[in-house]
Write a protein that holds these residues in place. Sequence first.
Motif, mmCIF file in Angstrom:
data_model
loop_
_atom_site.group_PDB
_atom_site.id
_atom_site.type_symbol
_atom_site.label_atom_id
_atom_site.label_comp_id
_atom_site.label_asym_id
_atom_site.label_seq_id
_atom_site.Cartn_x
_atom_site.Cartn_y
_atom_site.Cartn_z
ATOM 1 N N TYR A 23 25.333 18.611 31.658
ATOM 2 C CA TYR A 23 24.669 17.468 32.283
ATOM 3 C C TYR A 23 23.181 17.765 32.498
ATOM 4 O O TYR A 23 22.309 16.956 32.177
ATOM 5 C CB TYR A 23 25.365 17.159 33.613
ATOM 6 C CG TYR A 23 24.804 15.973 34.368
ATOM 7 C CD1 TYR A 23 25.294 14.685 34.167
ATOM 8 C CD2 TYR A 23 23.777 16.132 35.298
ATOM 9 C CE1 TYR A 23 24.783 13.604 34.867
ATOM 10 C CE2 TYR A 23 23.256 15.058 35.999
ATOM 11 C CZ TYR A 23 23.765 13.798 35.775
ATOM 12 O OH TYR A 23 23.256 12.726 36.467
ATOM 13 N N LYS A 24 22.891 18.971 33.028
ATOM 14 C CA LYS A 24 21.493 19.358 33.258
ATOM 15 C C LYS A 24 20.731 19.473 31.938
ATOM 16 O O LYS A 24 19.564 19.088 31.839
ATOM 17 C CB LYS A 24 21.432 20.684 34.017
ATOM 18 C CG LYS A 24 21.869 20.578 35.479
ATOM 19 C CD LYS A 24 21.783 21.929 36.175
ATOM 20 C CE LYS A 24 22.183 21.804 37.641
ATOM 21 N NZ LYS A 24 22.114 23.098 38.348
ATOM 22 N N GLY A 25 21.405 20.014 30.916
ATOM 23 C CA GLY A 25 20.762 20.128 29.606
ATOM 24 C C GLY A 25 20.408 18.766 29.034
ATOM 25 O O GLY A 25 19.328 18.579 28.454
ATOM 26 N N LEU A 26 21.315 17.792 29.207
ATOM 27 C CA LEU A 26 21.047 16.437 28.721
ATOM 28 C C LEU A 26 19.874 15.806 29.467
ATOM 29 O O LEU A 26 19.044 15.105 28.876
ATOM 30 C CB LEU A 26 22.302 15.573 28.875
ATOM 31 C CG LEU A 26 23.525 16.003 28.051
ATOM 32 C CD1 LEU A 26 24.733 15.145 28.399
ATOM 33 C CD2 LEU A 26 23.216 15.916 26.559
ATOM 34 N N ALA A 27 19.793 16.055 30.771
ATOM 35 C CA ALA A 27 18.685 15.524 31.570
ATOM 36 C C ALA A 27 17.354 16.108 31.092
ATOM 37 O O ALA A 27 16.346 15.400 30.975
ATOM 38 C CB ALA A 27 18.907 15.824 33.046
ATOM 39 N N ILE A 28 17.360 17.413 30.809
ATOM 40 C CA ILE A 28 16.129 18.061 30.312
ATOM 41 C C ILE A 28 15.726 17.475 28.967
ATOM 42 O O ILE A 28 14.540 17.300 28.671
ATOM 43 C CB ILE A 28 16.340 19.585 30.216
ATOM 44 C CG1 ILE A 28 16.417 20.176 31.624
ATOM 45 C CG2 ILE A 28 15.231 20.254 29.409
ATOM 46 C CD1 ILE A 28 16.819 21.624 31.671
ATOM 47 N N LEU A 29 16.735 17.136 28.151
ATOM 48 C CA LEU A 29 16.460 16.516 26.854
ATOM 49 C C LEU A 29 15.686 15.209 27.039
ATOM 50 O O LEU A 29 14.725 14.932 26.313
ATOM 51 C CB LEU A 29 17.789 16.245 26.137
ATOM 52 C CG LEU A 29 17.780 16.158 24.611
ATOM 53 C CD1 LEU A 29 17.301 17.459 24.002
ATOM 54 C CD2 LEU A 29 19.185 15.814 24.119
ATOM 55 N N LEU A 30 16.092 14.420 28.050
ATOM 56 C CA LEU A 30 15.407 13.155 28.307
ATOM 57 C C LEU A 30 14.025 13.382 28.918
ATOM 58 O O LEU A 30 13.060 12.693 28.582
ATOM 59 C CB LEU A 30 16.255 12.283 29.237
ATOM 60 C CG LEU A 30 17.588 11.785 28.661
ATOM 61 C CD1 LEU A 30 18.360 11.003 29.698
ATOM 62 C CD2 LEU A 30 17.353 10.927 27.424
ATOM 63 N N ILE A 31 13.931 14.364 29.827
ATOM 64 C CA ILE A 31 12.639 14.680 30.446
ATOM 65 C C ILE A 31 11.630 15.081 29.380
ATOM 66 O O ILE A 31 10.451 14.754 29.451
ATOM 67 C CB ILE A 31 12.795 15.831 31.475
ATOM 68 C CG1 ILE A 31 13.610 15.353 32.671
ATOM 69 C CG2 ILE A 31 11.436 16.347 31.939
ATOM 70 C CD1 ILE A 31 14.056 16.484 33.570
ATOM 71 N N GLY A 32 12.096 15.794 28.357
ATOM 72 C CA GLY A 32 11.201 16.338 27.344
ATOM 73 C C GLY A 32 10.693 15.347 26.326
ATOM 74 O O GLY A 32 9.853 15.695 25.489
ATOM 75 N N CYS A 33 11.171 14.080 26.345
ATOM 76 C CA CYS A 33 10.676 13.095 25.378
ATOM 77 C C CYS A 33 9.147 13.039 25.449
ATOM 78 O O CYS A 33 8.580 12.900 26.531
ATOM 79 C CB CYS A 33 11.261 11.719 25.685
ATOM 80 S SG CYS A 33 13.019 11.581 25.295
#
Length: 742
Positions: free
Chosen positions: A385-395
Amino acid sequence: MSTALQTRFRVEGMDCASCAAKIDTAVRRMPGVEDVSVSVTAGTMTISHDEKSDLTAIGKKVGGLGYAVQQLGAGTSVKTEEHHDHGASCNHDHHHDHTSHGSAAAKADVEGLHGHDHGPSSGPWWKGKKGRATILAGLSLVVAYGVGHLFPSIQLYAFAAAMLVGLVPIARRAIMAALAGTPFSIEMLMTIAAIGALVINATEEAAAVVFLFLVGELLEGVAAGKARDSIKSLAALVPKTAFLEENGKTREVPAESLVVGSTILVRPGDRISADGVIVSGESSIDEAPVTGESVPVHKVVDDVVFAGTVNGDAALRVRVTATAQDNTIARVVKLVEEAQEKKAPTERFIDRFSKYYTPAVVVVAALVAIIPPLFAGADWNEWVYKGLAILLIGCPCALVISTPAAIAASLSAGARRGLLMKGGAVLEGLGKLTAVALDKTGTLTEGKPKVTDIVPFDLSEGEILRLAAALEIGSSHPLALSILAKAEENGVDVPPANDAKALGGKGVTAVVEGQEIFLGSPKAAAQRVMIPEQHLTTIAALNDEGKTVSVLLVGDKLAGAIAMRDEPRADAVQGLKLLKERGVKIVMLTGDNKRTATAIGEKLGIEVRAELMPEDKQRIVGELKSQGFVVGKVGDGINDAPALAAADIGIAMGGGTDVALETADAAILHGRVGDVARMVDLSKRTMRNIHQNIAMSLGLKAVFLVTTILGITGLWPAILADTGATVLVTLNALRLLRNPTA
């Protein structure tokens, strides 16, 4: 030497820099394409290609990414090895026919949804496909909440279905972009995050995140549209119709049908529908739409007028000098659009940085999702879940658009005030100028002599002016025009002259009111009558001030003298002062004689280099550069061409002429010296805005990165951090558009 063709396309629906990046990457892979330049804010793409390129296939490739594409006009051929960074000053384009590519190439309109759901660039947002897709995703989310509340057992499936409504077109475009060479697009990051959330049963958040993503992109598109509409609104100033005079009759016709040489009637209060020259009438013209000049300008016969300007209090007949496609405003719009395709150094750096940044974000997100569960026994769901959130933050959207949004706003704002800059590199470079070399005639001065002194010897000032004007009626000589202008200004009743004769290099004679009148140089006058020593002293003093003196004889009497000089522009002293206050070294470079140049230089308080040939001006610019100065050269774009090309930034001073618009890196349409300092200020404000945008985009990402790893924030705030930052950055850039002095 290789010769490449250039073709421009209108691309509808781009709303962020990642759109441009995907198109750029896809088109560069097409056979025969040598270079690609895409402008989000202008909505254009320019490609350099060889004759074998299939323009139809290129249009379909871009259309396959979800954009509507239309070729603009015919291509042009350019010698690719001759290109350098002085923009249009080096443009030796020749028209080239692309008919061999088939008519399909002229219009490759392709519709389709995209992750950004690229719909029309105009009209209400809810009528575009982007707006409709967002509304549909929102309604699906609301329905999923209702179904989940009524039937808790199928809640997961309801939210999964709602998520897919928004995600399917996003995923489809992500795959298309990956196949076209852009695997790490924002659509791909969004797709991975949404599918990952589905896998760990976070379907409610996944559906909400997809909806918020679409909302953010919709807001971004609206903001980008405002920047694009600013320059388009300039084009809208030109009337659609004109009153054409033919065979003694006047009829209303479409303005675009006017041809060069036509005569049009412009009524009081009407906007002028074409560039032209006044053939009869005189009136005050409001030129603010073209030049930014707030005070109306009085125009008479033979004066130039621009399309889009407003006629004041009298009817004018105007001979058309440019077609609708080539009038001043059309050229300004075209130049600004082309300028937006030329990236600034900062923008190129951000583009290069983002190519490495996005894959790095994917790696970091994967490590965050995998390492704690594998090596520390942490909960897989929590860390995925945290990894997916970081993926979105990194856009990278906010970061990538931080520079072009500000530059586009400044280019548009400058154009509306008569300040043309050909690209981001020019805009960025203007703020770095430490020395400015200015031409004298037509740049620091008006470019035409004015009567400065009327010296009475035997007759009154009024009588001297009256008789001198009688001699000059019908002459087009600059000195004659200055005397006639002074007579008109003073309301002098000019008598008729008979037997007028021009004496080559000496002066002019005529019979006025029964007396022979002579007006000419002091030397020629001295051959006719004796000039007393005190009068010779007066004439010499005027010459020392850089003035040209003409002596008037009435019969054998020495009547008086008239002194004329090309006077400094009204704002020259203040304009130079503004540059000095900004720490810029200023110097006048002129081919005029040293005495005249020194007199003007002392009046303006500027260092003078006189009696220069064009190559001398070029050499002096080179010397300043070798001393460590970043040099701007301001001139009329004709005899200053070598120096304009040699300078770091060449600035043409002119009133909307072809030379002013096409010769240098930048152009000042209204001809105000103070506009040079205003360009410098606009550049510095733009760079401050860019730095603010970069700080906002990276700062928000850093904050949410930490809070996500600590478990404080999740997917919702993550997507808001990206789309929210993108909207904030765009709105901040639009401040330059609304108020470029802020």
